[in-house]
Design an enzyme around this catalytic site. Structure first.
Site, PDB file in Angstrom:
ATOM      1  N   GLU A   1      -6.095  -8.044  -0.628  1.00  0.00           N
ATOM      2  CA  GLU A   1      -6.699  -8.005   0.709  1.00  0.00           C
ATOM      3  C   GLU A   1      -8.197  -7.806   0.543  1.00  0.00           C
ATOM      4  OE1 GLU A   1      -5.021  -5.271   3.477  1.00  0.00           O
ATOM      5  OE2 GLU A   1      -2.949  -5.846   3.058  1.00  0.00           O
TER       6      GLU A   1
ATOM      7  N   GLU B   1       0.826  -1.206   0.000  1.00  0.00           N
ATOM      8  CA  GLU B   1       0.000   0.000   0.000  1.00  0.00           C
ATOM      9  C   GLU B   1       0.863   1.260   0.000  1.00  0.00           C
ATOM     10  OE1 GLU B   1      -2.674  -0.688   3.318  1.00  0.00           O
ATOM     11  OE2 GLU B   1      -4.140  -1.583   1.969  1.00  0.00           O
TER      12      GLU B   1
END
Length: 600
Positions: free
Chosen positions: A239, A157
Site C-alpha cells: 500500500e 496489517e
C-alpha cells in the site's frame, strides 16, 4: 498460461518482473465503470490491479451469499484479465480499507462468546463457510490455472492488531485447502514490531510493507527483517499511500502531485515493486463507511472515498495520473501507455419537491416491530446497518410543569430522543448517557429514540470494543429506574419501495422527501445536499450514501449506472428536520473549507 514466482526477484514467465499495481475496489465502483477504471490503470503504464474482497457484502446474512451486481467479483477479475492486467487479490476476512468494521459481517457480533479475527474455532468456522463460496471464484482465475491472479494475501496489517500466529496459519490453511496455489503474502507497517507480530515469514509467506513516503528508509527496514529470517526476497510496498481518506467535520486531505511522483520514482529506482493505494478510491455507498478509533470521540468517515487518488471519485484522471504516467514512461519506456478515458457529469438545477412523508407515519411500511422487556442492541435484533427506532410508554411521576430526567444508557452512535413526537435531545457518542431534562405533557407519554449506526471501527484497538455493538445496549432510565416493555423497529432502509407518501409528515421529525429529474441518457452527477441536515439519499431505490451538513463534502456522487434515460427518482431521508424544497445536481463535487471550529 503464465507463471509467477518469488525468488530474489519477482519472475513472470521466468523473467524479472516489476509489479506496478493500483488498487481498485470493485465494490466501490459501479460495474458499468469497471472498464473505465481498469483501462485508465493500464493506460498509465501499470501492469497489475489489486483489490480487497469485503466479506460483509458477499455474506450479508449468515449462510446467504451473493456474487452478483455490485459484487460480481468474477466479472471484475475477467475484465482486468481481458485488458491484460495481472491481479493481486486480498481476500483476508479483515480488510480495514476504511470500510464498515473492516469488512467483517456485523452479524458476527450477535454471538457474544465469539472473538472475531482470532483462533477462536467458531470464528474460523464462519471463515471456512465463506471461503467455501469465495475460493471457487478465485482459484480458477489464478495464474497457475490459466488466469491472471499472481498473488493473494493471508491477513491485512495484522501486526497492528495482534500476534496470534496460529490464527494466521489457520487462515492460510483454509486458503490452501481450497486450492489456492499462487504465492501468499501479508502486508504490515514496515517496522520490526509490526512485521514480527503480523507475518508468517518463517512459513515462507511473502512479507510486504505499507507506507507512502521515505521508500529508502522503509525498504531498509523491510530488507533487514527479511535478512534476519534468512530471506533474500524482492522489496514491495503493498500500500503506497498516494492520498488519504476524509472524516466528517474535517478539511479534505490532499497530497501534492509532484511530491507523489517524486516519491514513486524514488521507490522504483530502488528496484522496488508497488501497489498504489488507492488508484481509484470510489465511493462508500450505502452505510459502508468506516470509522477511525479514538480514545473518546471516534471519527466517522465520509461517503466519498476519493482519497485524492490518481483517478478522482468519478474515475477521471487527476494531475497525479499524468505525473505518474511520466514517471512510468521515463523508467519503463517499453510499457504501453495511452491517453485516459474521461467521462462527463451532468447538472440539473432546482429540482422541485414532488412529495414528502414522515418516518413515524411509515413505520409499519418499513419494519415489523420486535418486542422485548429491555431494549436490545442492533445486532441482537438481527440488524447490521442503518437506524433502529426504540419505542415505549412512560408515566409522568412529576408535576406537569416540572422536568423529568431521561438517560440513554450505553448506546451508539447517535441518539435522537422524542417525547410524544417532539425532539427533546440529540446525543452523539460520548454525550449519550447525559441527563435529558424535559416536561412530560401527559400522564402517559410516548418515548421514541432513533439510534443511528454511523459506521463501525475498521482499524485499531477498538475493533472488538463494546462500542461496535450499535443501538441501545443496556437500557433507558427515567428518574433513576430502567424502563421496560420496548417495541423496536429495525430500519436498515434497504428497501424504501413501500413508503406511502399520502400519510403526511410532521415538522421536526425524520422525513422522506421525493424528487424527480429527467435525463436524456444515463449520466454521472453529484447531488448537492445543501439545505438538508443529515441523512442519506436514494437514487432509483439505491442508497448512494450519507450526507451531513457539517461537511467537508456537500455532494454525493451518483454513477451513471444508477440512472437511466427518462424520469429518475431521488429520495432524501432527513433526520434533523432541516428540509429543502428543491435540490440540485452538480457536474462536479462541492467541497467546503472549514476553519478550526469546523465552520465553513
Amino acid at each position: 498460461m503464465h507463471t509467477f514466482e518469488i525468488s530474489d526477484e519477482f519472475l513472470l514467465d521466468g523473467e524479472p518482473f516489476t509489479i506496478l499495481s493500483g488498487a481498485i475496489h470493485y465494490f466501490r465502483v459501479h460495474p458499468t465503470d469497471w472498464h473505465h477504471s481498469l483501462y485508465n490503470l493500464k493506460a498509465m503504464g501499470f501492469n497489475t490491479v489489486e483489490t480487497y474482497v469485503p466479506w460483509n457484502l458477499h455474506e450479508p446474512k449468515p449462510g446467504e451469499f451473493t456474487f452478483q451486481g455490485m459484487v460480481d467479483l468474477a466479472r471484475f477479475l475477467d475484465e482486468a484479465t481481458e485488458l491484460g492486467l495481472y491481479i493481486i487479490v486480498r481476500p483476508s476476512p479483515f480488510i480495514c480499507a476504511e470500510w464498515e468494521w473492516g469488512g467483517l459481517p456485523a452479524w458476527l457480533l450477535a454471538d457474544h462468546t465469539m472473538r472475531p479475527r482470532s483462533r477462536d474455532p467458531k470464528f474460523l468456522e464462519c471463515v471456512a463457510r465463506y471461503y467455501d463460496e469465495l475460493m471457487p471464484v478465485l482459484v480458477p482465475r489464478q495464474v497457475t490455472h490459466g488466469g491472471n491472479i499472481i498473488m493473494m494475501q493471508v491477513e491485512n496489517e495484522y501486526g497492528s492488531y495482534g500476534e496470534d500466529k496460529d490464527y494466521l496459519r489457520a487462515i492460510r490453511d483454509l486458503m490452501l485447502e481450497r486450492g489456492v496455489d499462487v504465492p501468499l503474502c501479508t502486508s504490515d507497517g514496515p517496522w520490526r514490531g509490526c512485521l514480527r507480530a503480523g507475518t508468517l515469514i518463517d512459513d515462507d509467506v511473502f512479507v510486504t510493507g505499507n507506507f507512502g513516503s521515505r521508500a529508502g528508509e522503509n525498504f531498509a527496514n523491510l530488507k533487514a527483517f527479511h535478512e534476519e529470517h534468512g530471506k533474500n526476497w524482492p522489496l514491495m510496498c503493498m500500500e503506497f499511500w498516494d492520498g488519504w481518506f476524509n472524516r466528517w467535520g474535517e478539511n479534505v486531505i490532499t497530497r501534492d502531485a509532484q511530491d507523489l511522483a517524486d516519491s514513486v520514482r524514488e521507490l522504483l529506482e530502488l528496484g522496488g515493486s508497488m501497489n498504489l493505494y488507492m488508484f481509484h478510491g470510489g465511493t462508500n455507498f450505502g452505510f459502508m463507511n468506516g470509522c477511525s478509533a479514538r480514545h473518546t470521540h471516534d471519527l466517522h468517515q465520509v461517503t466519498s472515498y476519493d482519497y485524492d487518488a490518481p483517478l478522482n471519485e468519478e474515475g477521471n484522471p487527476t494531475e497525479k495520473w499524468y505525473k505518474l504516467r511520466d514517471v512510468v514512461r521515463e523508467l519503463f519506456p517499453n510499457n504501453w501507455t495511452a491517453e485516459p478515458l474521461i467521462k462527463k457529469a451532468v447538472a440539473v438545477e432546482d429540482i422541485a419537491l414532488t412529495e414528502r412523508t414522515g418516518l413515524f407515519e411509515n413505520l409499519d411500511n418499513l419494519s415489523t416491530p420486535q418486542h422485548s422487556f429491555y431494549p436490545q442492541a442492533m445486532e441482537d435484533l438481527g440488524q447490521s446497518y442503518g437506524y433502529t427506532l426504540y419505542r415505549t410508554t412512560i408515566e409522568r411521576d412529576v408535576a406537569p410543569e416540572a422536568d423529568e430526567r431521561i438517560r440513554v444508557i450505553d448506546g451508539r452512535d447517535r441518539a435522537q430522543v422524542y417525547v410524544d413526537g417532539t425532539l427533546v435531545a440529540t446525543q452523539y457518542q460520548e454525550h449519550i448517557g447525559e441527563d435529558i431534562k424535559c416536561p412530560l405533557p401527559a400522564e402517559q407519554n410516548d418515548l421514541s429514540i432513533l439510534v443511528e449506526n454511523m459506521g463501525r471501527v475498521n482499524y485499531g484497538h477498538k475493533f472488538l470494543a463494546d462500542t461496535q455493538h450499535k443501538g441501545i445496549r443496556t437500557g433507558v432510565c427515567v428518574d433513576l429506574h430502567f424502563v421496560t416493555e420496548w417495541d423496536q423497529y429495525c430500519l436498515p432502509l434497504d428497501n424504501i419501495s413501500k413508503l406511502d407518501f399520502t400519510r403526511g409528515w410532521t415538522p421536526g421529525q425524520p422525513t422522506f422527501s421525493r424528487f424527480e429529474f429527467t435525463l436524456d441518457e444515463p449520466a454521472d452527477t453529484f447531488i448537492d445536499t445543501t439545505g438538508f441536515g443529515k441523512g442519506c439519499v436514494f437514487v432509483n431505490g439505491f442508497n448512494v450514501g450519507r450526507y451531513w451538513e457539517i461537511g467537508p463534502i456537500a455532494t454525493l456522487y451518483v454513477p451513471h449506472g444508477f440512472t437511466h434515460a427518462g424520469v429518475n427518482e431521488l429520495v432524501v431521508f432527513e433526520t434533523e428536520g432541516t428540509l429543502g424544497s428543491t435540490i440540485s445536481l452538480r457536474s462536479e463535487p462541492l467541497i467546503h473549507h472549514l476553519d478550526e471550529e469546523g465552520v465553513e
